[in-house]
Scaffold this motif. Structure first.
Motif, PDB file in Angstrom:
ATOM      1  N   ARG A 196     -26.997 -19.340 -19.349  1.00  0.00           N
ATOM      2  CA  ARG A 196     -27.497 -19.960 -18.121  1.00  0.00           C
ATOM      3  C   ARG A 196     -26.488 -20.936 -17.536  1.00  0.00           C
ATOM      4  O   ARG A 196     -26.296 -21.006 -16.320  1.00  0.00           O
ATOM      5  N   LEU A 197     -25.814 -21.721 -18.390  1.00  0.00           N
ATOM      6  CA  LEU A 197     -24.896 -22.744 -17.912  1.00  0.00           C
ATOM      7  C   LEU A 197     -23.436 -22.448 -18.252  1.00  0.00           C
ATOM      8  O   LEU A 197     -22.547 -23.179 -17.811  1.00  0.00           O
ATOM      9  N   ARG A 198     -23.186 -21.397 -19.017  1.00  0.00           N
ATOM     10  CA  ARG A 198     -21.819 -21.142 -19.485  1.00  0.00           C
ATOM     11  C   ARG A 198     -20.841 -20.941 -18.335  1.00  0.00           C
ATOM     12  O   ARG A 198     -19.702 -21.404 -18.388  1.00  0.00           O
ATOM     13  N   ASP A 199     -21.270 -20.263 -17.266  1.00  0.00           N
ATOM     14  CA  ASP A 199     -20.379 -19.999 -16.144  1.00  0.00           C
ATOM     15  C   ASP A 199     -20.030 -21.264 -15.366  1.00  0.00           C
ATOM     16  O   ASP A 199     -19.164 -21.224 -14.492  1.00  0.00           O
ATOM     17  N   CYS A 200     -20.710 -22.363 -15.657  1.00  0.00           N
ATOM     18  CA  CYS A 200     -20.428 -23.636 -14.973  1.00  0.00           C
ATOM     19  C   CYS A 200     -19.700 -24.613 -15.887  1.00  0.00           C
ATOM     20  O   CYS A 200     -19.442 -25.752 -15.491  1.00  0.00           O
ATOM     21  N   ASP A 201     -19.385 -24.191 -17.102  1.00  0.00           N
ATOM     22  CA  ASP A 201     -18.782 -25.075 -18.099  1.00  0.00           C
ATOM     23  C   ASP A 201     -17.255 -24.985 -18.039  1.00  0.00           C
ATOM     24  O   ASP A 201     -16.625 -24.299 -18.846  1.00  0.00           O
ATOM     25  N   TYR A 202     -16.685 -25.678 -17.049  1.00  0.00           N
ATOM     26  CA  TYR A 202     -15.230 -25.732 -16.878  1.00  0.00           C
ATOM     27  C   TYR A 202     -14.818 -27.160 -16.506  1.00  0.00           C
ATOM     28  O   TYR A 202     -15.628 -27.935 -15.988  1.00  0.00           O
TER      29      TYR A 202
ATOM     30  N   ALA B   8     -21.601 -27.910 -15.837  1.00  0.00           N
ATOM     31  CA  ALA B   8     -22.351 -28.311 -17.027  1.00  0.00           C
ATOM     32  C   ALA B   8     -21.372 -28.706 -18.130  1.00  0.00           C
ATOM     33  O   ALA B   8     -20.303 -28.103 -18.273  1.00  0.00           O
ATOM     34  N   THR B   9     -21.745 -29.739 -18.886  1.00  0.00           N
ATOM     35  CA  THR B   9     -20.874 -30.260 -19.937  1.00  0.00           C
ATOM     36  C   THR B   9     -21.705 -30.687 -21.133  1.00  0.00           C
ATOM     37  O   THR B   9     -22.788 -31.266 -20.977  1.00  0.00           O
ATOM     38  N   GLN B  10     -21.200 -30.416 -22.328  1.00  0.00           N
ATOM     39  CA  GLN B  10     -21.792 -30.960 -23.554  1.00  0.00           C
ATOM     40  C   GLN B  10     -20.667 -31.207 -24.546  1.00  0.00           C
ATOM     41  O   GLN B  10     -20.008 -30.270 -24.994  1.00  0.00           O
ATOM     42  N   ILE B  11     -20.444 -32.469 -24.867  1.00  0.00           N
ATOM     43  CA  ILE B  11     -19.321 -32.837 -25.730  1.00  0.00           C
ATOM     44  C   ILE B  11     -19.816 -33.699 -26.891  1.00  0.00           C
ATOM     45  O   ILE B  11     -20.911 -34.259 -26.849  1.00  0.00           O
ATOM     46  N   SER B  12     -19.000 -33.801 -27.939  1.00  0.00           N
ATOM     47  CA  SER B  12     -19.352 -34.646 -29.080  1.00  0.00           C
ATOM     48  C   SER B  12     -18.970 -36.104 -28.840  1.00  0.00           C
ATOM     49  O   SER B  12     -19.478 -36.993 -29.511  1.00  0.00           O
ATOM     50  N   GLY B  13     -18.085 -36.354 -27.875  1.00  0.00           N
ATOM     51  CA  GLY B  13     -17.698 -37.722 -27.554  1.00  0.00           C
ATOM     52  C   GLY B  13     -18.785 -38.464 -26.794  1.00  0.00           C
ATOM     53  O   GLY B  13     -19.766 -37.870 -26.319  1.00  0.00           O
ATOM     54  N   ASN B  14     -18.604 -39.768 -26.641  1.00  0.00           N
ATOM     55  CA  ASN B  14     -19.618 -40.611 -26.008  1.00  0.00           C
ATOM     56  C   ASN B  14     -19.343 -40.903 -24.546  1.00  0.00           C
ATOM     57  O   ASN B  14     -20.212 -41.438 -23.849  1.00  0.00           O
ATOM     58  N   THR B  15     -18.145 -40.577 -24.060  1.00  0.00           N
ATOM     59  CA  THR B  15     -17.783 -40.956 -22.694  1.00  0.00           C
ATOM     60  C   THR B  15     -17.348 -39.736 -21.894  1.00  0.00           C
ATOM     61  O   THR B  15     -16.559 -38.915 -22.363  1.00  0.00           O
TER      62      THR B  15
ATOM     63  N   ILE C 216     -25.995 -34.536  -4.050  1.00  0.00           N
ATOM     64  CA  ILE C 216     -25.377 -34.187  -5.326  1.00  0.00           C
ATOM     65  C   ILE C 216     -26.027 -35.046  -6.399  1.00  0.00           C
ATOM     66  O   ILE C 216     -26.102 -36.271  -6.275  1.00  0.00           O
ATOM     67  N   VAL C 217     -26.522 -34.413  -7.454  1.00  0.00           N
ATOM     68  CA  VAL C 217     -27.298 -35.112  -8.481  1.00  0.00           C
ATOM     69  C   VAL C 217     -26.698 -34.843  -9.856  1.00  0.00           C
ATOM     70  O   VAL C 217     -26.327 -33.706 -10.164  1.00  0.00           O
ATOM     71  N   ILE C 218     -26.632 -35.882 -10.697  1.00  0.00           N
ATOM     72  CA  ILE C 218     -26.220 -35.759 -12.088  1.00  0.00           C
ATOM     73  C   ILE C 218     -27.461 -35.865 -12.964  1.00  0.00           C
ATOM     74  O   ILE C 218     -28.275 -36.781 -12.802  1.00  0.00           O
TER      75      ILE C 218
ATOM     76  N   GLU D 184     -26.691 -32.725 -22.763  1.00  0.00           N
ATOM     77  CA  GLU D 184     -26.371 -31.733 -21.748  1.00  0.00           C
ATOM     78  C   GLU D 184     -26.266 -32.430 -20.389  1.00  0.00           C
ATOM     79  O   GLU D 184     -27.244 -32.947 -19.877  1.00  0.00           O
ATOM     80  N   ILE D 185     -25.055 -32.427 -19.825  1.00  0.00           N
ATOM     81  CA  ILE D 185     -24.807 -33.068 -18.534  1.00  0.00           C
ATOM     82  C   ILE D 185     -24.656 -31.974 -17.480  1.00  0.00           C
ATOM     83  O   ILE D 185     -23.799 -31.098 -17.613  1.00  0.00           O
ATOM     84  N   VAL D 186     -25.482 -32.042 -16.443  1.00  0.00           N
ATOM     85  CA  VAL D 186     -25.459 -31.010 -15.402  1.00  0.00           C
ATOM     86  C   VAL D 186     -25.300 -31.666 -14.034  1.00  0.00           C
ATOM     87  O   VAL D 186     -25.963 -32.663 -13.744  1.00  0.00           O
ATOM     88  N   VAL D 187     -24.398 -31.112 -13.233  1.00  0.00           N
ATOM     89  CA  VAL D 187     -24.222 -31.561 -11.849  1.00  0.00           C
ATOM     90  C   VAL D 187     -24.803 -30.491 -10.939  1.00  0.00           C
ATOM     91  O   VAL D 187     -24.433 -29.313 -11.044  1.00  0.00           O
ATOM     92  N   LYS D 188     -25.726 -30.899 -10.056  1.00  0.00           N
ATOM     93  CA  LYS D 188     -26.362 -29.953  -9.140  1.00  0.00           C
ATOM     94  C   LYS D 188     -26.145 -30.371  -7.695  1.00  0.00           C
ATOM     95  O   LYS D 188     -26.016 -31.560  -7.399  1.00  0.00           O
ATOM     96  N   LEU D 189     -26.147 -29.378  -6.826  1.00  0.00           N
ATOM     97  CA  LEU D 189     -26.071 -29.599  -5.385  1.00  0.00           C
ATOM     98  C   LEU D 189     -27.338 -29.061  -4.742  1.00  0.00           C
ATOM     99  O   LEU D 189     -27.713 -27.909  -4.981  1.00  0.00           O
ATOM    100  N   ALA D 190     -28.002 -29.891  -3.956  1.00  0.00           N
ATOM    101  CA  ALA D 190     -29.147 -29.447  -3.157  1.00  0.00           C
ATOM    102  C   ALA D 190     -28.704 -29.403  -1.698  1.00  0.00           C
ATOM    103  O   ALA D 190     -28.207 -30.387  -1.163  1.00  0.00           O
ATOM    104  N   GLY D 191     -28.853 -28.246  -1.069  1.00  0.00           N
ATOM    105  CA  GLY D 191     -28.407 -28.094   0.314  1.00  0.00           C
ATOM    106  C   GLY D 191     -29.503 -27.594   1.225  1.00  0.00           C
ATOM    107  O   GLY D 191     -30.307 -26.742   0.833  1.00  0.00           O
ATOM    108  N   GLU D 192     -29.544 -28.148   2.419  1.00  0.00           N
ATOM    109  CA  GLU D 192     -30.458 -27.687   3.456  1.00  0.00           C
ATOM    110  C   GLU D 192     -29.631 -27.299   4.676  1.00  0.00           C
ATOM    111  O   GLU D 192     -29.217 -28.134   5.459  1.00  0.00           O
ATOM    112  N   GLY D 193     -29.310 -26.014   4.781  1.00  0.00           N
ATOM    113  CA  GLY D 193     -28.461 -25.541   5.869  1.00  0.00           C
ATOM    114  C   GLY D 193     -27.110 -26.229   5.884  1.00  0.00           C
ATOM    115  O   GLY D 193     -26.531 -26.451   6.955  1.00  0.00           O
TER     116      GLY D 193
END
Length: 286
Positions: free
Chosen positions: A190-196, A214-221, A237-239, A266-275
């Motif tokens: 689901r999120l692998r294609d956004c994990d770059y 999308a990001t998931q790391i073992s570090g804290n920052t 744009i929402v985190i 699991e850190i996800v960045v999303k974009l909500a767009g209206e036209g």
């Protein structure tokens, strides 16, 4: 050689250096090998050949991760060794082990005829669908009316609940996408294609909610550098951290957001767009 002899003979292909393993299940010969697509996540490449009674065979190829979820195969990928070094993992070289063996046994590789017919018919259907979509988009009015004016990009229809939902969808017109960098520890398709490390998106018009990164790391920052520009419509744009709202990022700006205490979250960045006609770039540093 009869089929049973070919099946049993394949077991002799097992590599003594444990680079790959060969097993037999019924009329199938399976070769598997492991590689590290990231420093911390191990993936398994599997190539399956199924022998037929007419001295032909078909093949199936896929990768799967630790959760056994299958996803597409990349021919060549950087593999991270345990000692920190890197090497190129080439799936074609693994496939050749079985292909060469079956060729030597007089077996010929065949492609599913139904699949060939489907591949031939799909392009025609795709061209027709694209032409119809273009006509509809060019001749119909926009399904979104910007009620808050051209200078105000705040959302008027999409809610915070819509953005946080896992059932996101969107429509877009004249869009493009590019990415670069490594994967982190995101598991599943689901999120692998956004994990770059870097994601770039551009939309002539977008309606709905888009998962950007999308990001998931073992570090804290984790630092997210987000740059966006909106020409028309509304956008936000929402985190999101582990499914919970963390913050919104101002559009039409270059902004840097540093998240702390996010180890294995699991850190996800999303974009909500209206036209929205817009461009956006997301780069992560960790």
């Amino acid at each position: 050689m009869i089929k049973q002899e070919v099946l049993q003979g394949a077991l002799a292909l097992n590599d003594t250096d444990n680079k790959y393993t060969v097993t037999v299940e019924g009329d199938k010969i399976i070769i598997e090998t492991k590689y590290r697509g990231t420093r911390v996540r191990e993936s398994t490449f599997r190539y399956v050949t199924q022998l037929k009674d007419d001295k032909t065979y078909t093949e199936t190829t896929y990768d799967f991760d630790g959760s056994r979820r299958q996803y597409g195969v990349r021919k060549k990928v950087v593999s991270y060794c345990l000692d920190g070094s890197k090497e190129i993992f080439d799936s074609e070289e693994i496939k050749k082990v079985l292909r060469n063996y079956l060729d030597s046994c007089g077996y010929q590789r065949v492609v599913n005829k139904k699949l060939i017919a489907l591949c031939i018919s799909i392009p025609v259907a795709v061209i027709v669908a694209i032409l119809i979509a273009i006509v509809i988009l060019l001749t119909s009015e926009s399904d979104f009316v910007d009620t808050n004016g051209p200078e105000n990009f705040a959302l008027t229809e999409i809610t915070r609940e819509d953005i946080l939902s896992k059932d996101n969808s969107y429509t877009s017109f004249v869009s493009s996408a590019s990415h670069s960098g490594r994967h982190t520890n995101i598991i599943g398709t689901r999120l692998r294609d956004c994990d770059y490390d870097h994601i770039s998106r551009s939309f002539g018009k977008v309606n709905g909610v888009v998962i950007l990164q999308a990001t998931q790391i073992s570090g804290n920052t984790l630092t997210l550098n987000i740059s966006s520009s909106v020409e028309s419509g509304n956008a936000e744009i929402v985190i999101i951290v582990d499914g919970e709202y963390y913050c919104s990022v101002d559009v039409n700006q270059d902004q840097s957001i540093t998240l702390q205490g996010i180890s294995n979250k699991e850190i996800v960045v999303k974009l909500a767009g209206e036209g929205a006609k817009m461009k956006i770039d997301v780069t992560r540093v960790y």
